[in-house]
Design an enzyme around this catalytic site. Structure first.
Site, PDB file in Angstrom:
ATOM      1  CG  MET A  91      46.097  30.057  38.833  1.00 38.60           C
ATOM      2  SD  MET A  91      46.944  29.791  39.191  1.00 38.60           S
ATOM      3  CE  MET A  91      48.247  28.982  37.490  1.00 38.60           C
ATOM      4  NE  ARG A  92      40.291  36.138  33.058  1.00 36.31           N
ATOM      5  CZ  ARG A  92      40.168  36.416  34.779  1.00 36.31           C
ATOM      6  NH1 ARG A  92      40.021  37.085  35.865  1.00 36.31           N
ATOM      7  NH2 ARG A  92      38.361  35.595  34.887  1.00 36.31           N
ATOM      8  CB  ALA A  93      48.451  36.838  35.150  1.00 37.56           C
TER       9      ALA A  93
ATOM     10  CG  ASP B  44      42.200  39.178  36.207  1.00 39.91           C
ATOM     11  OD1 ASP B  44      43.000  39.814  35.709  1.00 39.91           O
ATOM     12  OD2 ASP B  44      42.054  38.930  37.038  1.00 39.91           O
ATOM     13  NE  ARG B  45      36.207  38.184  33.775  1.00 40.22           N
ATOM     14  CZ  ARG B  45      36.244  37.660  33.708  1.00 40.22           C
ATOM     15  NH1 ARG B  45      36.595  36.417  33.149  1.00 40.22           N
ATOM     16  NH2 ARG B  45      35.392  36.581  34.788  1.00 40.22           N
TER      17      ARG B  45
END
Length: 682
Positions: A274-276, A193-194
Site C-alpha cells: 500500500m505504500r504506492a 520501495d523506500r
C-alpha cells in the site's frame, strides 16, 4: 565553503527538478531516487536543492537538531529546557558508499560504558541528517549492512546504536535522496520501495540545449560567486514559492474521486503493498500546493503516478522501470475521467507547468526518452544458415559464415547454490562463507583500530585477573583498553561470478541454445540475489571476447546474453585464457573478492593446431591459481562423450548438467565448487 551551483540554472531535467521540489514542499513524500547516465547533473541538482530549502529552527547546542517546539524526549543531549531556538540552513549530509557502520549511526564508547556506566556517544551521519537531507551518491553500490540501517531508520524515524545491551536512541527523520547509474547495478527491492519518487534522466540530444549547458557550466567554473549572483533572483522566487506551497499544503483537499483514481491506478499496475497509494496521495497533494491550488485534479494524480509507480512495478532485476501511459490514461478516465477544471493543462495558470513564468519546473508529465536498446553489434545480426563444426575458418567472434541470429532464453528457474570453498574476507553478500562484520560469533580477538562489535565474555575474561592490581574496591569492573576484545563473526560474502559461455556452432541448435541461455539467466538472477559482481566472456569462431567486463549490473549481463548469436568453431582455450586475463586484472582492483568461474559448454574444442591440448593447458593455468570453477555440461543427445567432465577435472572443479543445476532436481546437489588443491588435499 564553495558556492553551490544554482538550482534554477540547471538546464532541462524538468522531472528531476519537479521531484526534488515536491519533496521540499512535502518531505512526507518520501524522497527521490534519480536514475541515469553519468554527467546528467544528478548530483548538481541534489546539492543545489539544499540551498533552496527554508531554514531549520533547532535547539541551540543540540547535536541532534531537535525542534525547540517539540524536542525529542530521548535525545542524548537532552532533556532540553524551554528557550528560543536558533535558525540554520537545512543540513545536506552526504553518505559515502564506503562508510562504516559507526560513521553512519554513531559510535558508543564501550570502555566508558562498562567501567563508568556512562553513555558517551559520538553522533553519526544519521544524527546530522535529522530534519535535513541525506544524500547517497551511487546508492546502488551501498553495502548491505548500511542499507539495512537506512531501512530501519527510514521505517522508524529513529536510529538505535546498541553494543552488548548498552543502547542509545535518537530521532532520525530525513529526506532521502539517492542517485545511481543503472549500468553499475540495481538496488535491493526493499530500499527501492523506500524512495517515494523516482526519475530517469538523460542528457539532451538537442544541440541548442547542450550548448547552453556548456555555456552555463563554464561561466560557473570561471566565477562561481558572480554566476550565482546572476541567478539570485530566480533562486529567491523559487524559495518563496516553496514556503508558500508549504503553508498551503494543509488546506489542499484530496477528494474521494482523486482517492479512487489513485487506488484504481495502483491496482491496475499491480504494485505490491500500500505504500504506492500513500506516496501517490501525498505527491498529488504536493503537486496541487505547488500549483497554488487547494483541490487535487486528475492531472495531479497522473503526474504522481508517473513519478511514484515506475520503480514499484519491477518483478525481477531484468525488468526496465517504466509505465504504460496509455493504460494510465485509460484507468484515470474509467475511474473519474478528467476533472471539470479541464483536460489536465490549466488555462491561464502559469504556476503549473514549465512554460509559465515561474522559475521552477512544472507538473506536466514530461515523458521520458525511451531507454537505449540492447548493446550494439551482435544483437542486430541477421539470421544465417547454421555452419558445420568442420566448416571454413571464421573471420572472428563477431562474424563469418555459420553465424546464427540470437536465440531467446528459456524461462529462468531457481538454481542450486554454487559457492567458493574456504572462508573469505570479501564484501558482504550471500554466497560464500566469510569473516564479516555481521553474522554468528565464532571467536574473539584484539581490536584493530576502533572497536565495533564487543565480545563481552572475552573482555570480562581478559579484565578479571587484573582487578586486584588495579585497586578495584566497588562492584564495578575496572576495564582498560587492552582488555577489550572484538567479536569475530562469520557470515557470507559476495563473489565475482565470471561466465565463460560457448557460443560456437556445436551449441547453435535453437532449442539447445535457448536452454543454455535460460540456465545462464537463472544463474544471473541468483547472482543478483546474492549481491555478486558478474562478467561475461564468450568464445566462438576464431577467438574469445569479453562481452561484459565485471560489473554489479546483472541486468546488463542479461541484455548482452539475450543478444548473443552463435556459430563457428569452438576456441575453448581462447575462452579460458580470456577469463584468466579478466581475473588477473580484477585481482588487482579488488583483491578481497574471490572469483567463481562458470564455464557453460559441451566440452568440445576445435579450430587451430591441437585445440584439445591447448584447452587443457589453459584450464590447468586457472586451477594452479586456486580459481574455483564449475562446468555446466550442455552436451545433449543419446551418445555423450563426457568432454565437459574432463574439462572440469583439468580445472580441478565440478561438472554439473543443466538438469542438476535446478534447485528442485534430485539428480545431484551442488553446494561447494571444488577449488584448486582441494581434491589433492583430500
Amino acid at each position: 565553503m564553495s558556492t553551490p551551483y544554482p538550482f534554477t540554472a540547471v538546464v532541462g531535467q524538468d522531472d528531476l527538478r519537479l521531484a526534488l521540489l515536491l519533496n521540499a514542499v512535502s518531505p512526507q513524500v518520501g524522497g527521490v531516487l534519480v536514475r541515469g547516465e553519468k554527467g546528467t547533473a544528478k548530483s548538481t541538482a541534489v546539492r543545489a536543492l539544499a540551498a533552496l530549502m527554508p531554514e531549520t529552527e533547532v535547539v541551540p547546542g543540540c547535536r541532534f537538531s531537535c525542534d525547540p517546539a517539540a524536542p525529542d524526549p530521548s535525545c542524548p543531549d537532552g532533556p532540553h529546557e524551554s528557550r528560543p531556538g536558533a535558525r540554520r540552513p537545512t543540513a545536506l549530509v552526504e553518505l559515502p558508499v564506503g562508510a562504516s557502520e559507526d560513521r553512519l549511526v554513531g559510535a558508543l564508547d564501550i570502555e566508558r560504558a562498562l567501567a563508568e556506566g556512562v553513555k558517551a556517544f559520538e553522533p553519526g551521519l544519521l544524527a546530522g541528517a535529522h530534519r535535513g537531507i541525506l544524500y547517497v551518491d551511487e546508492v546502488n553500490l551501498l553495502n548491505d549492512h548500511l542499507v539495512d540501517l537506512l531501512l530501519d531508520a527510514a521505517a522508524m524515524g529513529a536510529s538505535y546504536v546498541e553494543r552488548e545491551g548498552v543502547s542509545v536512541r535518537h530521532a532520525a527523520r530525513f529526506l532521502l535522496v539517492g542517485t545511481m547509474n543503472p549500468e553499475e547495478g540495481e538496488l535491493r527491492p526493499q530500499l527501492l520501495d523506500r524512495f517515494g519518487l523516482t526519475v530517469e534522466v538523460k542528457a539532451s540530444r538537442e544541440p541548442d540545449q547542450r550548448v547552453e549547458v556548456v555555456r552555463r557550466r563554464l561561466a560557473y567554473d570561471d566565477a562561481p560567486e558572480e554566476f550565482a549572483a546572476r541567478w539570485a533572483g530566480e533562486e529567491a522566487a523559487v524559495r518563496q514559492r516553496i514556503m508558500a506551497a508549504r503553508e498551503l499544503l494543509p488546506s489542499v483537499r484530496l477528494g474521494e474521486g482523486a482517492l479512487l483514481q489513485i487506488a484504481a491506478t495502483c491496482g491496475a499496475f499491480e504494485v505490491d503493498g500500500m505504500r504506492a497509494d500513500i506516496v501517490m496521495a501525498r505527491t498529488a497533494t504536493a503537486l496541487a500546493a505547488w500549483a497554488g491550488r487547494t483541490d487535487v485534479l486528475a492531472e495531479d494524480v497522473r503526474q504522481a503516478a508517473l513519478l511514484a509507480l515506475p520503480h514499484r512495478r519491477r518483478r525481477n532485476p531484468f525488468d526496465a522501470p517504466g509505465l504504460d501511459e496509455d493504460k494510465l490514461d485509460e484507468t484515470l478516465e474509467r475511474f473519474g475521467g478528467q476533472n471539470e477544471d479541464g483536460d489536465g493543462d490549466e488555462a491561464g495558470n502559469d504556476d503549473g507547468d514549465g512554460d509559465g513564468d515561474g522559475p521552477g519546473p512544472g507538473g506536466g508529465p514530461g515523458g521520458q526518452p525511451e531507454p537505449d536498446g540492447g548493446p550494439p553489434g551482435d544483437g542486430d545480426v541477421a539470421a544465417r544458415p547454421e555452419a558445420d563444426e568442420a566448416g571454413k575458418p571464421q573471420a572472428g567472434p563477431g562474424g563469418g559464415a555459420g553465424e546464427r541470429a540470437p536465440a531467446r532464453a528459456s524461462e529462468p528457474f531457481r538454481t542450486k547454490v554454487l559457492s567458493v570453498p574456504g572462508i573469505g574476507e570479501g564484501a558482504a553478500g550471500r554466497r560464500s562463507r566469510a569473516r564479516t562484520d555481521r553474522g554468528r560469533t565464532t571467536g574473539a580477538r584484539r581490536p584493530r583500530g576502533a572497536l565495533t562489535k564487543l565480545h563481552l565474555a572475552a573482555t570480562v575474561r581478559a579484565a578479571a585477573p587484573h582487578q586486584r592490581v588495579r585497586g578495584r574496591s566497588g562492584p564495578g569492573l575496572v576495564v582498560r583498553r587492552d582488555d577489550l576484545r572484538q567479536a569475530v563473526r562469520e557470515g557470507h560474502e559476495s563473489n565475482l561470478v565470471l561466465f565463460v559461455v560457448d557460443a560456437s556452432g556445436s551449441m547453435a541448435a535453437r532449442q539447445r541454445m535457448s536452454a543454455v541461455k535460460g540456465a545462464v539467466l537463472s544463474l544471473l538472477l541468483d547472482a543478483y540475489q546474492r549481491r555478486d559482481k558478474v562478467g561475461l566472456v564468450t568464445f566462438r569462431g576464431a577467438a574469445a571476447e569479453v562481452v561484459l567486463p565485471p560489473t554489479s549490473s546483472v541486468d546488463a549481463a542479461a541484455a548482452r546474453l539475450e543478444s548473443l548469436p552463435t556459430g563457428g568453431r569452438t576456441p575453448l582455450a581462447a575462452g579460458l585464457l580470456r577469463a584468466h586475463d579478466v581475473l588477473r586484472v580484477e585481482r588487482l582492483r579488488d583483491p578481497a573478492r574471490r572469483p567463481l568461474v562458470v564455464v557453460v559448454t559441451d566440452g568440445r574444442a576445435t579450430g587451430g593446431p591441437q585445440p584439445v591440448a591447448l584447452a587443457g593447458r589453459a584450464a590447468r593455468l586457472l586451477a594452479a591459481e586456486g580459481t574455483a570453477s564449475v562446468v555446466v555440461d550442455c552436451e545433449a543427445g543419446p551418445v555423450r562423450l563426457g568432454l565437459a567432465g574432463q574439462l572440469a577435472g583439468e580445472l580441478d572443479g565440478t561438472a554439473v548438467t543443466l538438469d542438476e543445476l535446478r534447485a528442485d532436481s534430485i539428480a545431484g546437489l551442488v553446494r561447494d565448487v571444488q577449488g584448486a588443491g582441494t581434491r589433492r588435499a583430500a
